[in-house]
Each structure stands twice: as C-alpha cells, then as structure tokens.
Design a protein around this motif. Structure first.
Motif, mmCIF file in Angstrom:
data_model
loop_
_atom_site.group_PDB
_atom_site.id
_atom_site.type_symbol
_atom_site.label_atom_id
_atom_site.label_comp_id
_atom_site.label_asym_id
_atom_site.label_seq_id
_atom_site.Cartn_x
_atom_site.Cartn_y
_atom_site.Cartn_z
ATOM 1 N N UNK A 8 0.850 -1.178 0.000
ATOM 2 C CA UNK A 8 0.000 0.000 0.000
ATOM 3 C C UNK A 8 0.889 1.231 0.000
ATOM 4 N N UNK A 9 0.534 2.193 -0.862
ATOM 5 C CA UNK A 9 1.334 3.388 -1.047
ATOM 6 C C UNK A 9 0.441 4.599 -1.228
ATOM 7 N N UNK A 24 6.715 -3.527 -14.411
ATOM 8 C CA UNK A 24 5.717 -2.464 -14.315
ATOM 9 C C UNK A 24 4.631 -2.864 -13.319
ATOM 10 N N UNK A 25 4.093 -1.841 -12.653
ATOM 11 C CA UNK A 25 3.011 -2.040 -11.694
ATOM 12 C C UNK A 25 1.981 -0.936 -11.866
ATOM 13 N N UNK A 30 -4.106 3.200 -3.550
ATOM 14 C CA UNK A 30 -3.177 2.723 -2.538
ATOM 15 C C UNK A 30 -2.634 1.327 -2.757
ATOM 16 N N UNK A 31 -3.270 0.545 -3.612
ATOM 17 C CA UNK A 31 -2.798 -0.816 -3.881
ATOM 18 C C UNK A 31 -1.984 -0.855 -5.158
ATOM 19 N N UNK A 32 -0.992 -1.746 -5.190
ATOM 20 C CA UNK A 32 -0.097 -1.889 -6.323
ATOM 21 C C UNK A 32 -0.312 -3.270 -6.928
ATOM 22 N N UNK A 78 -5.251 6.742 -9.257
ATOM 23 C CA UNK A 78 -4.729 5.575 -9.964
ATOM 24 C C UNK A 78 -3.718 5.960 -11.045
ATOM 25 N N UNK A 79 -2.840 5.002 -11.335
ATOM 26 C CA UNK A 79 -1.924 5.049 -12.470
ATOM 27 C C UNK A 79 -2.072 3.728 -13.215
ATOM 28 N N UNK A 80 -2.231 3.822 -14.533
ATOM 29 C CA UNK A 80 -2.374 2.643 -15.379
ATOM 30 C C UNK A 80 -1.347 2.683 -16.507
#
Length: 187
Positions: A8-9, A24-25, A30-32, A78-80
């Motif tokens: 969690x970040x 890549x993640x 908060x979840x990776x 989010x990041x995708x």
C-alpha cells in the motif's frame, strides 16, 4: 490482476518505488498490482494501432503513446499502463513520467484482464474529462468496441467487425480493421 505483495502506497510513494522496479506495476487507491507479460498477438495488435496512429497524427498536436508510459487518473487515485493512448493536450508534453489528459485510450484484451478492462478500469477511465473514446480490441473475435463519449456525457458503443474501418471521431482518423489485425493468424 495480481496484487504485488499487497503493498500500500500513496501516489507519490508509488511513483518513487516503481521507478526502482524492473517490472511495471499499476496503482489503484493505494494498492499496487504487478503487470504480467503480454502474448505476442497482443503486442503485435497494440503495435499496429500505435504505428497507424503515429502515421495519421503526424503534424498534428496529438501524440500517440505505447504501453510503457503511465496514465494518471487523479479522480480515481490511480496510475495505469494502457496498451495505447493519444493525448492532444499541451500539458502532457512536458511530463516525462505520465500523461493525464488522453483523448483516446486503447486496451487489447487478454484472458486475464478482459473483465477488468471492461469493468473497473473503464470506470476509472470515464473520470478523465479529456477522454473522448475508449477502444477495447478483441483479437479472438476480430472486433473493436469503440465507446464514444456523447455531448450528454453518456458512453455510446460503436462495434466494428469485418471489413469496416474503425472511426476515431475525436482524432479525425479511421483505422482499417485489416491494419489493426495485420500479421495475426486467423483463429
């Protein structure tokens, strides 16, 4: 999609951590999540779409990007890593780590991500005010589902199969289905 050790970040911590990782993640609230490698057909179709867009958008303010650049969806925390995306927004040109204002996002379906690409990921993508069209490419069915935002902020499906050209109204271009699926053996 697998969670990477249930880490969690914050978004900032994720960006710093991911810069040190070999793989890549994606990041959601908060979840990776670890990204798995793609099959050859997946990579070929994404490459075909990127190449077609690169050629057709040359000389315009729009720039296509391929799977290694992150997309930030601030409203979803989010990041995708979309397979292909296009941004025409001048603010995206200066950021070397991610873009935030795509006009078009393309996801090529795989068995492990199809439900998420159609569900939770599309929910997050719809929070992007800049997004005009979302393409879901189904290699097995030789089909492209184009979800297009209407003036009323609804999403209308345009289904492309067979010999039809996939019309990208937001960019003023069309992609022949034969070009999208070039070098893919018939199922």
């Amino acid at each position: 999609m697998q969670t990477a050790e249930r880490l969690r970040f914050s978004a900032e911590d994720y960006l710093a951590w991911e810069a040190t990782q070999a793989a890549k993640h994606e990041f959601v609230a908060g979840e990776v999540f670890a990204m798995v490698g793609a099959r050859q057909d997946h990579v070929v179709v994404a490459g075909n779409i990127f190449a077609a867009l690169k050629q057709r958008l040359r000389g315009t303010p729009c720039r296509p990007y391929v799977a290694d650049l992150k997309l930030k969806v601030e409203a979803a925390d989010a990041f995708f890593y979309p397979d292909v995306m296009v941004s025409c927004h001048p603010g995206d040109l200066g950021n070397q780590h991610y873009i935030s204002n795509p006009s078009l996002i393309v996801e090529v379906l795989s068995d492990s991500t199809a439900d998420y690409d159609r569900g939770g990921k599309f929910v997050a993508y719809r929070k992007l005010d800049s997004l005009k069209e979302y393409l879901i490419v189904d290699i097995e069915a030789r089909r492209v589902e184009c979800f297009r935002r209407t003036a009323d902020n609804d999403w209308l499906l345009h289904d492309y199969v067979g010999e039809a050209d996939c019309e990208l109204i937001s960019l003023g271009v069309s992609l022949p289905m034969a070009e999208i699926f070039e070098d893919i053996e018939a199922a």
